[in-house]
Design a protein around this motif. Structure first.
Motif, PDB file in Angstrom:
ATOM      1  N   SER A  19       0.827  -1.213   0.000  1.00  0.00           N
ATOM      2  CA  SER A  19       0.000   0.000   0.000  1.00  0.00           C
ATOM      3  C   SER A  19       0.858   1.258   0.000  1.00  0.00           C
ATOM      4  O   SER A  19       0.396   2.332   0.397  1.00  0.00           O
ATOM      5  N   ASP A  20       2.112   1.114  -0.428  1.00  0.00           N
ATOM      6  CA  ASP A  20       3.047   2.249  -0.550  1.00  0.00           C
ATOM      7  C   ASP A  20       3.431   2.853   0.785  1.00  0.00           C
ATOM      8  O   ASP A  20       3.756   4.040   0.866  1.00  0.00           O
ATOM      9  N   VAL A  70      -4.995   0.721   6.030  1.00  0.00           N
ATOM     10  CA  VAL A  70      -5.609   2.053   6.119  1.00  0.00           C
ATOM     11  C   VAL A  70      -4.965   2.841   7.255  1.00  0.00           C
ATOM     12  O   VAL A  70      -4.596   4.013   7.100  1.00  0.00           O
ATOM     13  N   LYS A  73      -1.276   3.799   6.257  1.00  0.00           N
ATOM     14  CA  LYS A  73      -1.199   4.865   5.251  1.00  0.00           C
ATOM     15  C   LYS A  73      -1.562   6.224   5.858  1.00  0.00           C
ATOM     16  O   LYS A  73      -0.949   7.248   5.527  1.00  0.00           O
ATOM     17  N   ARG A 186     -13.167   8.887   1.724  1.00  0.00           N
ATOM     18  CA  ARG A 186     -11.736   9.032   1.421  1.00  0.00           C
ATOM     19  C   ARG A 186     -10.958   9.365   2.701  1.00  0.00           C
ATOM     20  O   ARG A 186     -11.406  10.181   3.503  1.00  0.00           O
ATOM     21  N   THR A 188      -8.373  11.420   4.510  1.00  0.00           N
ATOM     22  CA  THR A 188      -8.084  12.836   4.253  1.00  0.00           C
ATOM     23  C   THR A 188      -7.155  13.384   5.329  1.00  0.00           C
ATOM     24  O   THR A 188      -7.237  12.987   6.497  1.00  0.00           O
ATOM     25  N   VAL A 201      -6.993  15.171   0.028  1.00  0.00           N
ATOM     26  CA  VAL A 201      -7.466  13.789  -0.091  1.00  0.00           C
ATOM     27  C   VAL A 201      -6.263  12.883  -0.267  1.00  0.00           C
ATOM     28  O   VAL A 201      -5.369  13.149  -1.087  1.00  0.00           O
ATOM     29  N   LEU A 202      -6.235  11.790   0.495  1.00  0.00           N
ATOM     30  CA  LEU A 202      -5.110  10.861   0.458  1.00  0.00           C
ATOM     31  C   LEU A 202      -5.393   9.655  -0.425  1.00  0.00           C
ATOM     32  O   LEU A 202      -4.622   9.336  -1.322  1.00  0.00           O
ATOM     33  N   PHE A 203      -6.508   8.978  -0.165  1.00  0.00           N
ATOM     34  CA  PHE A 203      -6.861   7.780  -0.932  1.00  0.00           C
ATOM     35  C   PHE A 203      -8.289   7.376  -0.584  1.00  0.00           C
ATOM     36  O   PHE A 203      -8.816   7.750   0.465  1.00  0.00           O
ATOM     37  N   ASP A 204      -8.930   6.631  -1.474  1.00  0.00           N
ATOM     38  CA  ASP A 204     -10.259   6.087  -1.193  1.00  0.00           C
ATOM     39  C   ASP A 204     -10.138   5.043  -0.082  1.00  0.00           C
ATOM     40  O   ASP A 204      -9.213   4.209  -0.094  1.00  0.00           O
ATOM     41  N   ALA A 205     -11.062   5.075   0.868  1.00  0.00           N
ATOM     42  CA  ALA A 205     -11.003   4.132   1.986  1.00  0.00           C
ATOM     43  C   ALA A 205     -12.367   4.041   2.644  1.00  0.00           C
ATOM     44  O   ALA A 205     -13.165   4.974   2.574  1.00  0.00           O
TER      45      ALA A 205
END
Length: 221
Positions: A19-20, A70, A73, A186, A188, A201-205
């Protein structure tokens, strides 16, 4: 290695790293904290799966450990330093607070369910994490007694703007959480500046909505 140690390594290698998440401090913290200690005995075998795990007692409102990737990240986006004071809201049994305790100088954690707050305090004490203080409070209220904070971590989602939490950030402070104020939800990052609060916004979650941060029903006549 024990089965749980192996599962913890798989969680990091198969969920967190892909997930980077590259911050080695976060990776080391997630390898160090025994997630199985923070779930009921009956759910230990699923402690390391890519799931939101409900840890509330039967018949009580759902309270979850959010998915490991999640959480990781969001913590990476928050850039927690070794000198930071961090508030974790809605900590459930304390897993997220335990991870943050490996990253920050001081951690204050709140949980609305008194039984879970007590469990969190025991779990953290059992791991020797003396830099965490747990109190019983609604997530939306934060912990004004120890504010302001360098970072606030929402251990779940919100369907409304958590203005009381924003006010407890230091200038330059950051808040991370899953915002379900619109669709899709998302993760955030909110940052406080002298002029305003900025968002990125960071990523959809997805994550379970924290108690007291639900959207109020709209009434039509």
């Amino acid at each position: 290695m024990s089965d749980f140690t192996t599962s913890r390594q798989y969680m990091v290698d198969c969920q967190v790293r892909p997930s980077d998440v590259t911050d080695l401090r976060i990776i080391d913290a997630m390898l160090a904290v025994p997630r199985e200690n923070f779930v009921p005995q009956s759910k230990r075998l699923i402690a390391y799966l890519d799931l939101d795990i409900d840890v509330a007692a039967d018949g009580q409102p759902k309270r979850c450990l959010i998915k490991p990737a999640v959480l990781a990240k969001m913590l990476q986006a928050a850039t927690i330093s070794e000198t930071d004071r961090v508030l974790v809201v809605g900590c459930a049994t304390g897993y997220s607070a335990a991870v943050v305790a490996h990253l920050a100088a001081q951690v204050f954690a709140t949980e609305p369910d008194p039984a879970l707050a007590n469990a969190a305090a025991r779990n953290l004490a059992d791991l020797g994490l003396a830099n965490v203080t747990v109190s019983t409070a609604e997530p939306a209220e934060g912990d004004r007694a120890h504010a302001p904070y360098d970072v606030i971590v929402m251990d779940g989602a919100t369907e409304v703007e958590p203005h009381r939490l924003y006010e407890q950030l230091k200038m330059g402070g950051r808040l991370v959480g899953v915002f379900a104020t619109s669709q899709p939800p998302r993760a955030t990052l909110i940052a406080r500046s002298p002029a305003d609060f900025g968002s990125r916004v960071l990523f959809d979650a997805t994550a379970p909505v924290l108690t007291g941060l639900e959207r109020r029903p709209a009434f039509t006549f």
